[in-house]
Design a protein around this motif. Structure first.
Motif, short mmCIF file in Angstrom:
data_model
loop_
_atom_site.label_atom_id
_atom_site.label_comp_id
_atom_site.label_asym_id
_atom_site.label_seq_id
_atom_site.Cartn_x
_atom_site.Cartn_y
_atom_site.Cartn_z
N HIS A 90 0.85 -1.19 0.00
CA HIS A 90 0.00 0.00 0.00
C HIS A 90 0.89 1.24 0.00
O HIS A 90 1.88 1.28 0.73
CB HIS A 90 -0.88 0.06 1.25
N TYR A 91 0.52 2.21 -0.81
CA TYR A 91 1.19 3.50 -0.71
C TYR A 91 0.68 4.18 0.55
O TYR A 91 -0.47 3.98 0.95
CB TYR A 91 0.86 4.39 -1.92
N SER A 125 -9.56 -0.62 5.56
CA SER A 125 -9.16 -1.32 6.78
C SER A 125 -8.64 -0.40 7.89
O SER A 125 -8.35 -0.85 8.98
CB SER A 125 -8.08 -2.35 6.45
N ARG A 126 -8.56 0.88 7.63
CA ARG A 126 -8.04 1.81 8.63
C ARG A 126 -9.13 2.77 9.09
O ARG A 126 -9.97 3.19 8.31
CB ARG A 126 -6.89 2.63 8.06
N ALA A 167 -13.45 10.58 11.40
CA ALA A 167 -13.62 10.84 9.97
C ALA A 167 -14.37 9.68 9.34
O ALA A 167 -14.33 8.56 9.84
CB ALA A 167 -12.27 11.03 9.29
N ILE A 168 -15.04 9.95 8.24
CA ILE A 168 -15.73 8.91 7.47
C ILE A 168 -15.00 8.75 6.16
O ILE A 168 -14.80 9.73 5.42
CB ILE A 168 -17.20 9.31 7.22
N ARG A 169 -14.59 7.52 5.86
CA ARG A 169 -13.94 7.23 4.58
C ARG A 169 -15.02 7.13 3.52
O ARG A 169 -15.92 6.32 3.61
CB ARG A 169 -13.15 5.93 4.66
N ILE A 170 -14.93 7.96 2.50
CA ILE A 170 -15.89 7.96 1.40
C ILE A 170 -15.39 7.06 0.28
O ILE A 170 -16.14 6.30 -0.32
CB ILE A 170 -16.13 9.40 0.88
#
Length: 104
Positions: free
Chosen positions: A48-49, A77-78, A91-94
């Motif tokens: 993963h970058y 996954s984070r 925060a919400i990952r979109i």
């Protein structure tokens, strides 16, 4: 590879993979004694970058303002949090390139 004990070894991944896209790459993973080419396995390893932030919008606002962070490498996954000075918010990952949080 380094032998840790009878059932574990430690391998370091390649430090860079420049020809790969900016998100991630999953490759087959093999382990073998030095005298053997490889041992078949269904295991894999994913490179993963690191996350990268390109922009924040808006750059100013009041408490309760929805803030959009655009960039790359935001993984499912984070968990993510935003820090405003000394205050943290979830925060919400979109998507892989966007997270959002609300200013406290």
């Amino acid at each position: 590879a380094e032998v840790v004990d009878d059932s574990n070894i430690k391998c370091n991944s390649t430090p860079s993979f420049e020809s790969i896209s900016r998100s991630s790459l999953t490759v087959p993973f093999y382990v073998a004694p030095a005298s053997v080419n490889e041992i078949s396995t269904t295991m894999s390893f994913t490179y993963h970058y690191p996350e990268e932030i390109n922009s924040i919008f808006p750059r100013a606002g009041f408490g309760g303002t929805l803030v959009t962070i655009s960039g790359s490498g935001f993984l499912v996954s984070r968990g993510y949090r935003c820090r405003f000075g000394e205050m943290m918010t979830n925060a919400i990952r979109i998507s892989d390139d966007k997270i959002m949080c609300i200013a406290p």
